[in-house]
Design a protein around this motif. Sequence first.
Motif, PDB file in Angstrom:
ATOM      1  N   ALA A 167       0.833  -1.206   0.000  1.00 52.96           N
ATOM      2  CA  ALA A 167       0.000   0.000   0.000  1.00 52.96           C
ATOM      3  C   ALA A 167       0.865   1.252   0.000  1.00 52.96           C
ATOM      4  O   ALA A 167       0.564   2.238  -0.698  1.00 52.96           O
ATOM      5  CB  ALA A 167      -0.936  -0.010   1.204  1.00 52.96           C
TER       6      ALA A 167
ATOM      7  N   VAL B 113      -4.430   1.979  -1.062  1.00 48.27           N
ATOM      8  CA  VAL B 113      -4.821   0.622  -0.679  1.00 48.27           C
ATOM      9  C   VAL B 113      -5.271  -0.178  -1.902  1.00 48.27           C
ATOM     10  O   VAL B 113      -4.893  -1.340  -2.067  1.00 48.27           O
ATOM     11  CB  VAL B 113      -5.931   0.662   0.383  1.00 48.27           C
ATOM     12  CG1 VAL B 113      -6.433  -0.742   0.684  1.00 48.27           C
ATOM     13  CG2 VAL B 113      -5.430   1.329   1.665  1.00 48.27           C
ATOM     14  N   THR B 114      -6.055   0.438  -2.750  1.00 44.57           N
ATOM     15  CA  THR B 114      -6.547  -0.263  -3.946  1.00 44.57           C
ATOM     16  C   THR B 114      -5.387  -0.684  -4.844  1.00 44.57           C
ATOM     17  O   THR B 114      -5.326  -1.819  -5.322  1.00 44.57           O
ATOM     18  CB  THR B 114      -7.511   0.633  -4.731  1.00 44.57           C
ATOM     19  OG1 THR B 114      -8.614   0.980  -3.891  1.00 44.57           O
ATOM     20  CG2 THR B 114      -8.017  -0.080  -5.979  1.00 44.57           C
TER      21      THR B 114
ATOM     22  N   GLN C 277      -9.235  -5.006  -2.536  1.00 41.00           N
ATOM     23  CA  GLN C 277      -9.074  -3.795  -1.720  1.00 41.00           C
ATOM     24  C   GLN C 277      -9.662  -3.958  -0.327  1.00 41.00           C
ATOM     25  O   GLN C 277      -9.015  -3.570   0.674  1.00 41.00           O
ATOM     26  CB  GLN C 277      -9.710  -2.619  -2.459  1.00 41.00           C
ATOM     27  CG  GLN C 277      -9.602  -1.290  -1.718  1.00 41.00           C
ATOM     28  CD  GLN C 277     -10.784  -1.057  -0.765  1.00 41.00           C
ATOM     29  OE1 GLN C 277     -11.890  -1.529  -1.029  1.00 41.00           O
ATOM     30  NE2 GLN C 277     -10.534  -0.358   0.343  1.00 41.00           N
ATOM     31  N   PRO C 278     -10.830  -4.578  -0.157  1.00 42.13           N
ATOM     32  CA  PRO C 278     -11.361  -4.745   1.206  1.00 42.13           C
ATOM     33  C   PRO C 278     -10.458  -5.589   2.099  1.00 42.13           C
ATOM     34  O   PRO C 278     -10.346  -5.316   3.300  1.00 42.13           O
ATOM     35  CB  PRO C 278     -12.715  -5.432   0.964  1.00 42.13           C
ATOM     36  CG  PRO C 278     -13.115  -5.016  -0.412  1.00 42.13           C
ATOM     37  CD  PRO C 278     -11.836  -4.978  -1.182  1.00 42.13           C
TER      38      PRO C 278
ATOM     39  N   SER D   7      -7.600  -3.381   3.223  1.00 44.25           N
ATOM     40  CA  SER D   7      -8.123  -2.375   4.151  1.00 44.25           C
ATOM     41  C   SER D   7      -8.349  -2.980   5.531  1.00 44.25           C
ATOM     42  O   SER D   7      -8.043  -2.358   6.563  1.00 44.25           O
ATOM     43  CB  SER D   7      -9.432  -1.783   3.614  1.00 44.25           C
ATOM     44  OG  SER D   7      -9.208  -1.042   2.436  1.00 44.25           O
ATOM     45  N   ARG D   8      -8.898  -4.198   5.568  1.00 45.06           N
ATOM     46  CA  ARG D   8      -9.119  -4.870   6.859  1.00 45.06           C
ATOM     47  C   ARG D   8      -7.792  -5.140   7.566  1.00 45.06           C
ATOM     48  O   ARG D   8      -7.688  -4.998   8.791  1.00 45.06           O
ATOM     49  CB  ARG D   8      -9.888  -6.179   6.647  1.00 45.06           C
ATOM     50  CG  ARG D   8     -11.362  -5.994   6.355  1.00 45.06           C
ATOM     51  CD  ARG D   8     -12.134  -7.305   6.510  1.00 45.06           C
ATOM     52  NE  ARG D   8     -11.659  -8.324   5.579  1.00 45.06           N
ATOM     53  CZ  ARG D   8     -12.156  -8.507   4.356  1.00 45.06           C
ATOM     54  NH1 ARG D   8     -13.122  -7.705   3.911  1.00 45.06           N
ATOM     55  NH2 ARG D   8     -11.686  -9.455   3.573  1.00 45.06           N
TER      56      ARG D   8
ATOM     57  N   ILE E 220      -4.956  -3.425   7.328  1.00 41.74           N
ATOM     58  CA  ILE E 220      -4.410  -2.174   7.858  1.00 41.74           C
ATOM     59  C   ILE E 220      -5.202  -1.720   9.072  1.00 41.74           C
ATOM     60  O   ILE E 220      -4.630  -1.279  10.090  1.00 41.74           O
ATOM     61  CB  ILE E 220      -4.412  -1.097   6.754  1.00 41.74           C
ATOM     62  CG1 ILE E 220      -3.411  -1.498   5.653  1.00 41.74           C
ATOM     63  CG2 ILE E 220      -4.056   0.273   7.342  1.00 41.74           C
ATOM     64  CD1 ILE E 220      -3.440  -0.578   4.446  1.00 41.74           C
ATOM     65  N   ALA E 221      -6.521  -1.844   9.039  1.00 41.94           N
ATOM     66  CA  ALA E 221      -7.359  -1.464  10.173  1.00 41.94           C
ATOM     67  C   ALA E 221      -7.050  -2.329  11.382  1.00 41.94           C
ATOM     68  O   ALA E 221      -6.982  -1.861  12.531  1.00 41.94           O
ATOM     69  CB  ALA E 221      -8.831  -1.577   9.793  1.00 41.94           C
TER      70      ALA E 221
ATOM     71  N   ARG F  77      -4.696  10.308   7.381  1.00 44.77           N
ATOM     72  CA  ARG F  77      -5.967  10.091   6.700  1.00 44.77           C
ATOM     73  C   ARG F  77      -6.310  11.173   5.690  1.00 44.77           C
ATOM     74  O   ARG F  77      -7.010  10.934   4.717  1.00 44.77           O
ATOM     75  CB  ARG F  77      -7.088  10.013   7.745  1.00 44.77           C
ATOM     76  CG  ARG F  77      -6.928   8.895   8.754  1.00 44.77           C
ATOM     77  CD  ARG F  77      -6.864   7.536   8.078  1.00 44.77           C
ATOM     78  NE  ARG F  77      -6.698   6.447   9.050  1.00 44.77           N
ATOM     79  CZ  ARG F  77      -6.453   5.195   8.714  1.00 44.77           C
ATOM     80  NH1 ARG F  77      -6.319   4.870   7.438  1.00 44.77           N
ATOM     81  NH2 ARG F  77      -6.309   4.271   9.644  1.00 44.77           N
TER      82      ARG F  77
END
Length: 316
Positions: free
Chosen positions: A14, A20-21, A31-32, A35-36, A38-39, A52
């Motif tokens: 990323a 992220v995509t 991408q999801p 994202s998960r 990194i979260a 952000r």
Amino acid sequence: MKFDERHLVQLAAAVQAGGVTEGAALLGLTQPAVSRTIAMLEKRLGEPLFFRSRRPLQPTPLGRALADHGQAMLTASRKASAIVEGFRQGSTGVVRVGGTPFFMDALISGMVASFQNASPDVRVEQSYGYLRELRAAINADRIDLAICPIDVLDEGSGMRFQEVLPGRNVVACRSTHPLLLKRKLKASELLDYPWIAPPSGSPLLADLRSLILSLGATEIKIRYSGGSLTSAINYMKASDALTILPHSVVFAYRNEKAITALPVNIPHPERALGLLRRVDQGRAPAIDAFAAHVRKSFDDLKHLIKRHEQAVVWSA
């Protein structure tokens, strides 16, 4: 705190891609999913990994530090993948090849160079020997492949032999040798000149002795022995000495116009130059690729060698 290496790799992707995509696409993930990851990392750390409000995505100092470790893993993974792909394609690896000295020096060394021009990441380790030594080296796993002349293989030897060139020996001499002035050369006239003996253990030495016996002589005037192919040729160029060489070796030096073959047929056993390997050898793409290159190189040379043979060799 223990990290999952895959999560650090996703973070690095990323950061490298600036989003992220884009990072997910770099790894072939969605991408999801990235994202998960990194979260989840931010939740475990209690610290943000990206600013952000900035675009393109920019890592925080902590995010950058962790991404650097992930980048090292990503780079190592790519190198490992390249190694595996190179192995499968035969473009990386090591080929240990042994062979009879005159053939290796005159013909095979050039084929090694042309092979590595196309496959520079394959290392070739060359050694010398004759059939007995080469077969022992293959069985002891010191070499992978031998290139040598063979008349017949013993049944149950565990070896397979692929012919690349039919065998033919000639009497070689310097290109200004007195015998070349003869209108009709007699084989018996070969006995009037000194000889260069092929290396000890070479099948050419046995062929030389057979030739002398076929001419009705029991002795031969050996003036030079024990040298390499280069030394034998240099000696020949400066003397009237003769020697026995495979015709293909004389052919390899045709452009130098320093040595040639006398127009006299000589007896020699049925023998062929070829590739010798173990029957049960494991999969080795680099070795297979090198062997295929040698076979193709000889296929390309065969008609030229035959034409040269017809031009300089006839019955006496």
